[in-house]
Design a protein around this motif. Structure first.
Motif, PDB file in Angstrom:
ATOM      1  N   TYR A 158       8.258 -47.520  -0.545  1.00 26.92           N
ATOM      2  CA  TYR A 158       8.845 -46.192  -0.449  1.00 26.92           C
ATOM      3  C   TYR A 158       9.699 -46.124   0.809  1.00 26.92           C
ATOM      4  O   TYR A 158       9.281 -46.570   1.890  1.00 26.92           O
ATOM      5  CB  TYR A 158       7.757 -45.112  -0.384  1.00 26.92           C
ATOM      6  N   GLY A 159      10.901 -45.555   0.675  1.00 21.54           N
ATOM      7  CA  GLY A 159      11.792 -45.473   1.821  1.00 21.54           C
ATOM      8  C   GLY A 159      12.623 -44.201   1.802  1.00 21.54           C
ATOM      9  O   GLY A 159      12.647 -43.448   0.825  1.00 21.54           O
ATOM     10  N   LEU A 160      13.309 -43.985   2.913  1.00 17.06           N
ATOM     11  CA  LEU A 160      14.185 -42.824   3.078  1.00 17.06           C
ATOM     12  C   LEU A 160      15.620 -43.193   2.735  1.00 17.06           C
ATOM     13  O   LEU A 160      16.085 -44.299   3.042  1.00 17.06           O
ATOM     14  CB  LEU A 160      14.151 -42.345   4.528  1.00 17.06           C
ATOM     15  N   PHE A 161      16.311 -42.233   2.147  1.00 19.35           N
ATOM     16  CA  PHE A 161      17.718 -42.427   1.805  1.00 19.35           C
ATOM     17  C   PHE A 161      18.484 -41.150   2.104  1.00 19.35           C
ATOM     18  O   PHE A 161      17.950 -40.055   2.000  1.00 19.35           O
ATOM     19  CB  PHE A 161      17.865 -42.789   0.322  1.00 19.35           C
ATOM     20  N   TRP A 162      19.764 -41.314   2.483  1.00 14.52           N
ATOM     21  CA  TRP A 162      20.623 -40.166   2.697  1.00 14.52           C
ATOM     22  C   TRP A 162      22.065 -40.560   2.404  1.00 14.52           C
ATOM     23  O   TRP A 162      22.409 -41.741   2.350  1.00 14.52           O
ATOM     24  CB  TRP A 162      20.481 -39.606   4.108  1.00 14.52           C
ATOM     25  N   SER A 163      22.894 -39.569   2.185  1.00 15.83           N
ATOM     26  CA  SER A 163      24.295 -39.818   1.868  1.00 15.83           C
ATOM     27  C   SER A 163      25.002 -40.426   3.067  1.00 15.83           C
ATOM     28  O   SER A 163      24.719 -40.085   4.227  1.00 15.83           O
ATOM     29  CB  SER A 163      24.973 -38.508   1.468  1.00 15.83           C
ATOM     30  N   ASN A 164      25.960 -41.318   2.807  1.00 14.12           N
ATOM     31  CA  ASN A 164      26.690 -41.910   3.934  1.00 14.12           C
ATOM     32  C   ASN A 164      27.625 -40.910   4.605  1.00 14.12           C
ATOM     33  O   ASN A 164      28.190 -41.215   5.666  1.00 14.12           O
ATOM     34  CB  ASN A 164      27.453 -43.164   3.499  1.00 14.12           C
ATOM     35  N   THR A 165      27.780 -39.727   4.050  1.00 14.65           N
ATOM     36  CA  THR A 165      28.530 -38.667   4.721  1.00 14.65           C
ATOM     37  C   THR A 165      27.592 -37.666   5.397  1.00 14.65           C
ATOM     38  O   THR A 165      28.053 -36.682   5.973  1.00 14.65           O
ATOM     39  CB  THR A 165      29.420 -37.911   3.716  1.00 14.65           C
ATOM     40  N   GLY A 166      26.299 -37.921   5.327  1.00 11.32           N
ATOM     41  CA  GLY A 166      25.326 -36.977   5.876  1.00 11.32           C
ATOM     42  C   GLY A 166      24.536 -37.501   7.046  1.00 11.32           C
ATOM     43  O   GLY A 166      23.408 -37.071   7.282  1.00 11.32           O
ATOM     44  N   ASN A 167      25.123 -38.432   7.802  1.00 17.73           N
ATOM     45  CA  ASN A 167      24.422 -39.008   8.957  1.00 17.73           C
ATOM     46  C   ASN A 167      24.569 -38.080  10.162  1.00 17.73           C
ATOM     47  O   ASN A 167      25.270 -38.379  11.132  1.00 17.73           O
ATOM     48  CB  ASN A 167      24.987 -40.394   9.264  1.00 17.73           C
ATOM     49  N   THR A 168      23.898 -36.941  10.104  1.00 17.72           N
ATOM     50  CA  THR A 168      24.012 -35.906  11.125  1.00 17.72           C
ATOM     51  C   THR A 168      22.912 -36.052  12.174  1.00 17.72           C
ATOM     52  O   THR A 168      21.911 -36.734  11.946  1.00 17.72           O
ATOM     53  CB  THR A 168      23.907 -34.520  10.471  1.00 17.72           C
ATOM     54  N   PRO A 169      23.054 -35.378  13.328  1.00 16.00           N
ATOM     55  CA  PRO A 169      21.981 -35.437  14.339  1.00 16.00           C
ATOM     56  C   PRO A 169      20.630 -34.973  13.807  1.00 16.00           C
ATOM     57  O   PRO A 169      19.602 -35.546  14.149  1.00 16.00           O
ATOM     58  CB  PRO A 169      22.498 -34.515  15.451  1.00 16.00           C
ATOM     59  N   LYS A 170      20.620 -33.929  12.956  1.00 18.38           N
ATOM     60  CA  LYS A 170      19.323 -33.456  12.467  1.00 18.38           C
ATOM     61  C   LYS A 170      18.701 -34.446  11.486  1.00 18.38           C
ATOM     62  O   LYS A 170      17.483 -34.600  11.452  1.00 18.38           O
ATOM     63  CB  LYS A 170      19.456 -32.072  11.829  1.00 18.38           C
ATOM     64  N   VAL A 171      19.525 -35.145  10.701  1.00 22.11           N
ATOM     65  CA  VAL A 171      18.994 -36.183   9.824  1.00 22.11           C
ATOM     66  C   VAL A 171      18.405 -37.315  10.648  1.00 22.11           C
ATOM     67  O   VAL A 171      17.287 -37.788  10.385  1.00 22.11           O
ATOM     68  CB  VAL A 171      20.093 -36.708   8.875  1.00 22.11           C
ATOM     69  N   ARG A 172      19.134 -37.761  11.657  1.00 26.61           N
ATOM     70  CA  ARG A 172      18.625 -38.851  12.506  1.00 26.61           C
ATOM     71  C   ARG A 172      17.343 -38.434  13.217  1.00 26.61           C
ATOM     72  O   ARG A 172      16.412 -39.237  13.362  1.00 26.61           O
ATOM     73  CB  ARG A 172      19.691 -39.272  13.512  1.00 26.61           C
ATOM     74  N   ALA A 173      17.269 -37.175  13.640  1.00 31.01           N
ATOM     75  CA  ALA A 173      16.073 -36.694  14.331  1.00 31.01           C
ATOM     76  C   ALA A 173      14.871 -36.684  13.386  1.00 31.01           C
ATOM     77  O   ALA A 173      13.759 -37.050  13.784  1.00 31.01           O
ATOM     78  CB  ALA A 173      16.312 -35.301  14.901  1.00 31.01           C
TER      79      ALA A 173
END
Length: 312
Positions: A268-283
């Protein structure tokens, strides 16, 4: 005068020593001396009386110090406020998950995240097993915690957060239900219930067409949800691979979970859009990595270290 020149003047006015001023500002004494001489030349007035042993403000220098101090402090406070606002984590985070155990991990991470970033509420959404990436692509989710593998050019793969042993869900009257374990080769002897609307490589990984020895694996009905899988298994329509935690979270009288003895774990892993690499996502990624480490006692697996094997 530039802001740096004002800083040099006010620091020297406080220290009254070229060497200590240079140390505080991490420059050379010559740099301090040159800056003060330039200021005096521009203003047309002497700001400091200096000898080989003593430095003191002139009356003009004292007046300039008093006039500049309040304004300089306001500038520094304004810059600090702007920097803090730029680094603040605000807004909302929408996180999707598949599987109750994944939801529990998100809850644990969200508790830590809210302590650090109270102005960024977390919203959790259970995702269907079919087409789990559309919510990322259409902007309805910031992150998804789902089963691997996911290999899409517009989706960023985060760390593998945990691995679970693989089991086979079978109905109670099935011959496999009396066994202590099953083999991947046994899949050739029962219809395999599958999930629709997943990438083909995902289906090939979890629902192979042939066993390791090349035997054909028959297909049973397909569905779009995990509850649909359980209903079909319970009705005797086939069998389905699952995570071992399913036995704890989805215990039913019409389902028996039999461990595989030779199948790779479910990751199981995390995924996000390559346009959604925001500070809150990284946090939040940092928060959930820490939560997963506490739960499993080991560090999550970076994408470059993944070597998950398919069932076949």
């Amino acid at each position: 005068m530039e802001l740096r020149d004002i800083e040099i003047f006010l620091t020297l006015a406080q220290e009254l020593h070229f060497g200590r001023t240079a140390e505080r500002l991490h420059v050379t004494p010559a740099r301090i001396s040159q800056a003060i001489k330039r200021q005096e030349r521009i203003l047309g007035a002497e700001l400091f009386k200096r000898t080989s042993h003593h430095v003191q403000l002139t009356p003009v220098g004292s007046r300039l110090r008093d006039d500049l101090t309040v304004g300089y402090r306001q500038i520094q406070e304004a810059l600090a406020t702007a920097a803090a606002a730029g680094q603040a984590i605000t807004g909302e985070l929408h996180i999707g998950f598949a599987g109750a155990w994944s939801g529990n991990l998100i809850v644990a991470a969200a508790d830590d995240f809210r302590t650090r970033h109270p102005n960024c509420p977390i919203h959790m959404h259970e995702s269907p097993m079919s087409d789990p990436l559309s919510p990322l692509r259409n902007g309805n989710r910031d992150l998804q915690l789902v089963e691997l593998p996911i290999h899409e050019p517009d989706i960023v793969s985060g760390p593998v957060l945990f691995r679970e042993p693989r089991v086979l869900a079978v109905p109670p009257g099935h011959p496999f239900a009396e066994r202590d374990t099953v083999s991947v080769e046994d899949l050739a002897d029962a219809p395999l219930i599958t999930i629709t609307e997943q990438p083909q490589y995902f289906l090939d990984h979890h629902y192979p067409h042939r066993t390791p020895r090349g035997r054909h694996i028959p297909r049973g009905p397909s569905t779009t949800t995990w509850q649909g899988v359980l209903a079909l298994v319970g009705a005797g329509k086939g069998v389905s691979p699952a995570s071992a935690r399913a036995a704890h979270y989805y215990s039913r009288p019409d389902i028996v979970y039999v461990p595989f003895r030779d199948a790779p774990p479910v990751e199981y892993g995390l995924f996000w859009s390559n346009t959604g690499n925001t500070p809150k996502v990284r946090a939040f990624v940092r928060a959930i990595v820490e939560a997963a480490s506490r739960e499993t006692g080991s560090r999550p697996i970076p994408p470059s270290a993944r070597r998950p094997g398919p069932l076949h």
